[in-house]
Design an enzyme around this catalytic site. Sequence first.
Site, mmCIF file in Angstrom:
data_model
loop_
_atom_site.group_PDB
_atom_site.id
_atom_site.type_symbol
_atom_site.label_atom_id
_atom_site.label_comp_id
_atom_site.label_asym_id
_atom_site.label_seq_id
_atom_site.Cartn_x
_atom_site.Cartn_y
_atom_site.Cartn_z
ATOM 1 C CB SER A 87 -1.514 19.040 56.864
ATOM 2 O OG SER A 87 -0.693 18.345 57.499
ATOM 3 C CD GLN A 99 10.514 21.396 56.207
ATOM 4 O OE1 GLN A 99 9.927 22.325 56.390
ATOM 5 N NE2 GLN A 99 9.862 20.220 56.579
ATOM 6 C CG HIS A 110 2.389 14.077 59.580
ATOM 7 N ND1 HIS A 110 1.375 14.569 59.106
ATOM 8 C CD2 HIS A 110 3.527 15.232 59.580
ATOM 9 C CE1 HIS A 110 1.519 15.871 58.641
ATOM 10 N NE2 HIS A 110 2.777 16.228 58.984
HETATM 11 O O1 PAF Z 1 7.401 20.236 57.782
HETATM 12 C C1 PAF Z 1 6.836 20.687 58.597
HETATM 13 O O2 PAF Z 1 5.749 20.519 59.213
HETATM 14 C C2 PAF Z 1 7.227 22.302 59.139
HETATM 15 O O3 PAF Z 1 7.939 22.920 58.222
HETATM 16 C C3 PAF Z 1 8.235 21.826 60.367
HETATM 17 C C4 PAF Z 1 9.507 21.247 60.033
HETATM 18 C C5 PAF Z 1 7.574 21.140 61.489
HETATM 19 C C6 PAF Z 1 8.706 23.287 61.066
HETATM 20 O O4 PAF Z 1 7.664 23.948 61.412
#
Ligand code: PAF
Length: 279
Positions: free
Chosen positions: A182, A149, A33
């Site tokens: 995570s 995603q 992150h």
């Molecule tokens: O990748 C993530 O942490 C989640 O899927 C997101 C993009 C924050 C949406 O809740």
Amino acid sequence: MDVITDISPLRTRLRHESSIAFVPTMGGLHEGHLSLIRVARQHRECVVASIFVNRLQFAPTEDFDRYPRTLEQDCALLEEQGVHVVFAPEERTLYPAPQEFTVEPSPIANMLEGKYRPGFFRGVATVVLKLFNIVQPQTAVLGKKDYQQLHIVRELVRQFNLPIEIVAGETVRAPDNLALSSRNRYLSNEERAEATRLYQVLSQVKREIEGGNRNFAGLEENAMKTLISHGWNADYVSIRERDTLAPAQPRDGNMVVLGAGRLGKTRLIDNLEIIPKKE
Ligand code: PAF
């Protein structure tokens, strides 16, 4: 750094910002992150991160309740990285009433992750659209670790004409190449040692294709067999065309191999982009 939990004060804080890069997260932050935050800082003046564990993207059987919630520690890490604003809403702030309008993503959302996590991408697309509407960033940064995603969020932005540039951040790996997640913290010591096998089998597929092998079905099958023989409850190893995520064809140029499976109770995903030799 301002930590804001409500929508109206967030809008007031951001009213005069015209160069916002946004990193949506569910917290439980790690170096992956933080690398997205550094990318965001390179793109825009004001960096906003959100921390919200989105119930809508978890099936009732999944880990919503035990998902790491480490707000204080996350905020300290974000502050160190120079984030300007953290949006950390409570559930009742984002969902004051049941979310009855949802985003139904394109059919690609029913494959790969979507096949094993029905409704997952509906939940992701819906919360991401809400967050984009609230923060109104010019840029959003999402990681390649969640490759499908990233693809779906790009499509969301394109098909709903959102004026947002989507920037992809590279996957960050542990020294043994396990992709940071995570969920890695759920792994026992034994599972943690085994977890790197997903990267290894994907690397083997990548090497084979880059070396000219076009027997995609055979490569996927071998990779699955390797995972299963080492105790994985393997969901898929799949070679896809990179821009559409359609099953790869022998003539495709840019490809990606994606894999997912469970080790004990922990579900892990990973992927590697493939750069085939020019014929
Ligand atoms: O990748 C993530 O942490 C989640 O899927 C997101 C993009 C924050 C949406 O809740």
